[in-house]
Design an enzyme around this catalytic site. Structure first.
Site, short mmCIF file in Angstrom:
data_model
loop_
_atom_site.label_atom_id
_atom_site.label_comp_id
_atom_site.label_asym_id
_atom_site.label_seq_id
_atom_site.Cartn_x
_atom_site.Cartn_y
_atom_site.Cartn_z
N HIS A 102 0.82 -1.21 0.00
CA HIS A 102 0.00 0.00 0.00
C HIS A 102 0.85 1.26 0.00
CE1 HIS A 102 1.04 -0.52 4.25
NE2 HIS A 102 0.76 0.78 4.43
N ASP A 104 0.25 4.99 2.05
CA ASP A 104 -0.54 5.29 3.24
C ASP A 104 -1.79 6.13 2.97
OD1 ASP A 104 0.97 3.82 5.06
OD2 ASP A 104 2.44 5.41 5.28
N HIS A 255 4.68 0.37 0.08
CA HIS A 255 5.49 -0.38 1.03
C HIS A 255 4.73 -1.59 1.54
CE1 HIS A 255 3.37 2.78 3.27
NE2 HIS A 255 3.36 1.96 4.30
N ARG A 270 5.44 6.05 14.23
CA ARG A 270 5.16 6.60 12.90
C ARG A 270 4.60 8.02 12.97
NH1 ARG A 270 0.79 4.46 8.40
NH2 ARG A 270 -0.32 6.43 8.48
#
Ligand code: OGA
Ligand code: MN
Length: 274
Positions: A102, A104, A255, A270
């Site tokens: 995907h 993000d 990623h 994150r």
């Protein structure tokens, strides 16, 4: 890149990524070094900063230098730093967060340009993250296919079953729960605002169908693109080191975190950037 650079750059793999050494991100990065980081990022798409044992405040400080920090809609942030979300897999869990190729949160009207992921606790081995270069994926398509997809818009959703299930099993999302569906429309091919290059912008985690086609009609072309875009010729992988922080460009990169460390804990912090 200029001839002189304030840190060392070593490509991670040919298609994507570079290792950056000789930078201290505990301090605010000034002037030229910040410009060098931006040009290295444009060229390599994924930058790995090793040897950074940053506090949450220092990680956030670096993120603020890169752009406007935004909240992630599905997961609660750290109590003192709501902009930082913990990406965690515990020893007894079987699913990992984001365990489908995907980019993000493409289901937002304004998806994040960048994600900054810092390793806090790693399994003894495994848990690598793979990256795929969506410029190369686009370029490698036949001209006829490019012409078709250049005109298409894609419906992106937060509720595709595999992703939503993995998320709701893992994370305390409080009142927001995994039941809400966020959707957005984006072009199947986007033009990167900095480099001006075209990048394929469909992903198997969130892309549901083409706007002007039914799901059934969209399926063959979407599946073909999902398979095509992760060809090893476009991908590279990073084996996490303690103290590493990775910056990737969601506009031209996908990623995929490997889920190959059952029985061990993995904790990452994150931050996403507008
Ligand atoms: C993410 C994600 C990858 C990883 O944080 O968006 O997909 O390696 N994480 O944990
Ligand atoms: Mn992700």
């Amino acid at each position: 890149m200029p001839d002189y650079c304030s840190f060392s750059i070593k490509p991670l793999s040919n298609p994507i990524g570079a290792l950056i050494k000789g930078l201290d991100l505990t301090e605010t990065v000034h002037g030229d070094a910040l410009l060098d980081i931006r040009s290295a990022w444009s060229r390599y798409l994924v930058l790995v900063f090793e040897g950074q044992e940053l506090t949450p405040a220092q990680q956030l400080n670096f993120a603020h230098q890169l752009g406007r920090v935004i909240r992630y809609p599905m997961v609660q942030g750290l109590p003192d730093y709501p902009e930082i979300i913990p990406v965690v897999k515990l020893p007894h869990e079987t699913r990992n967060f984001g365990g489908v190729w995907h980019s993000d949160t493409t289901y937002l009207p304004d998806p994040p340009s960048a994600t900054l992921l810092l390793a806090r606790e790693l399994p003894p081995s495994g848990g690598d993250t793979q990256f795929a270069n969506m410029y190369l994926a686009y370029d490698a398509l036949a001209d006829q296919t490019k012409q078709v997809i250049n005109k298409l818009t894609v419906i992106q959703s937060s509720a595709k079953p595999r992703v939503a299930k993995g998320r709701s099993e893992k994370v305390q999302i409080g009142a927001r729960a995994g039941d809400i569906e966020l959707t957005a429309e984006h072009p199947a091919v986007r033009i990167h605002p900095v480099t001006g290059k075209r990048a394929l912008y469909v992903n198997p985690a969130h892309s549901v169908r083409f706007k002007t086609m039914t799901s059934v009609e969209s399926e063959p072309l979407l599946s073909l693109l999902f398979q095509h875009q992760i060809n090893p010729a476009f991908t590279g992988s990073y084996r996490w080191q303690q103290g590493a922080m990775v910056l990737w460009d969601n506009r031209c990169v996908q990623h995929y975190p490997l889920n190959d460390y059952h029985g061990y804990k993995r904790v990452m912090h994150r931050i996403t950037i507008a």
